[in-house]
Design an enzyme around this catalytic site. Sequence first.
Site, short mmCIF file in Angstrom:
data_model
loop_
_atom_site.label_atom_id
_atom_site.label_comp_id
_atom_site.label_asym_id
_atom_site.label_seq_id
_atom_site.Cartn_x
_atom_site.Cartn_y
_atom_site.Cartn_z
N LYS A 35 0.84 -1.20 0.00
CA LYS A 35 0.00 0.00 0.00
C LYS A 35 0.87 1.25 0.00
O LYS A 35 2.09 1.16 0.13
CB LYS A 35 -0.90 -0.01 1.23
CG LYS A 35 -0.15 0.01 2.55
CD LYS A 35 -1.09 -0.07 3.73
CE LYS A 35 -0.29 -0.05 5.04
NZ LYS A 35 -1.16 -0.04 6.23
N ARG A 130 -9.07 0.43 16.23
CA ARG A 130 -9.12 1.23 15.01
C ARG A 130 -10.20 0.62 14.12
O ARG A 130 -11.34 1.06 14.16
CB ARG A 130 -7.73 1.23 14.34
CG ARG A 130 -7.47 2.38 13.43
CD ARG A 130 -6.03 2.40 12.96
NE ARG A 130 -5.60 1.15 12.32
CZ ARG A 130 -4.40 0.95 11.81
NH1 ARG A 130 -3.48 1.91 11.88
NH2 ARG A 130 -4.09 -0.20 11.25
N TYR A 255 17.53 30.03 5.07
CA TYR A 255 16.39 30.78 5.60
C TYR A 255 16.49 30.93 7.12
O TYR A 255 16.79 29.96 7.84
CB TYR A 255 15.08 30.07 5.26
CG TYR A 255 14.66 30.21 3.82
CD1 TYR A 255 14.37 31.45 3.28
CD2 TYR A 255 14.55 29.09 3.01
CE1 TYR A 255 13.97 31.57 1.95
CE2 TYR A 255 14.16 29.19 1.69
CZ TYR A 255 13.88 30.44 1.15
OH TYR A 255 13.49 30.55 -0.15
N MET A 303 12.85 24.21 -0.12
CA MET A 303 12.02 23.40 -1.01
C MET A 303 12.83 22.58 -2.00
O MET A 303 12.51 21.42 -2.28
CB MET A 303 11.04 24.29 -1.77
CG MET A 303 10.05 23.52 -2.62
SD MET A 303 8.87 24.59 -3.46
CE MET A 303 7.93 25.25 -2.09
#
Length: 358
Positions: A35, A130, A255, A303
């Site tokens: 998955k 769950r 930054y 980024m």
Amino acid sequence: MNRAARATIDSSALRANLAAVRRAAPDSRIMAVIKANAYGHGIVPVARALQESDAFGVARMEEAAAIRGAGLDGRIVLLEGVFHAEQLELAASLKAELVVHSPEQLEMLEQYAGRHRFRTWLKVDTGMNRLGFPPDGVRDLSRRLESCPAVADSPRLMTHLARADATADPATQNQIRMFSEATSDLQGSRSIANSAGVLAWPDSHANWVRPGIMLYGVSPFEGRTGPDLGLTPVMTLASELIAVKMVAAGQAVGYGGTWIASSPTRIGVAAIGYGDGYTRHLGSGAPILVGGQMAHLIGRISMDLVTIDLEGVDGAKVGDEVLLWGAELPVEQLAQAAGTIPYELLCGVTQRVAMRVV
């Protein structure tokens, strides 16, 4: 397209880790959990590499469809079942087996008017709290499924371990006992073990095991790596230096100016960042390899770029490989530095990263 940030997926490592599962649980069948895009490794190439498993476990219908679209015809189990009745026809067309964990899902099957007959897995909640039915109702629910015209045969039975990675915690043994008692007089195959169960709890192996993270060569246990457990890391995440420069004493980098050079420092800039899935929670001091030599991040991850202290890294130059994680730098080590788990780092690799399967 030549992208600096790249992930290399080692198919032979996947097969070696599948063999490790078979050695650890020789009497169990294997449902390989692929998955979340195979934990970030690419669901189709991973499924192809793991065709010798006995079934695939996925979370969503789209994942089952991707496997079928690749021409693979092995068993597929929808670990969360279907969410809406109209999904049953698609599940039927994909020949997907259904986990049934709620009264609503059971009612969907009882009301299904199609011709397909589904294989089902009845999920028992033994402590995860769950998904799943309470243990005291399992016998009646199993009978309802078995008598349902839409169901092919006796339901298989499963539960999920909540604390198997804590090997000294009695909760896992309690879950195994609770599951055994709840299903003692029922037919159908049993499945309990996740990766930690495969490796640390032989009593959980049952008829089927459901390994996930160990297939990718990563440890489910805090403080240990995949190689510590005889596993082979599958993903290597790498980039390259695109700039090398000197920073004067007192100058800040990145930054927010969170890192300031205490002396003249040679730094490198590598083309990878949180836009590629290299988490911003890593920061100054996190390990990184440049040209095979140990170095450390400095400043904030941006980024598209990271900055690296190159002092002590001999001969570092533009174009040198920068290794974020892989066999030489375990992803478990990066997860610890980031205050997270390896699963999150692997699943977080984005589509900007070029994926190569070898």
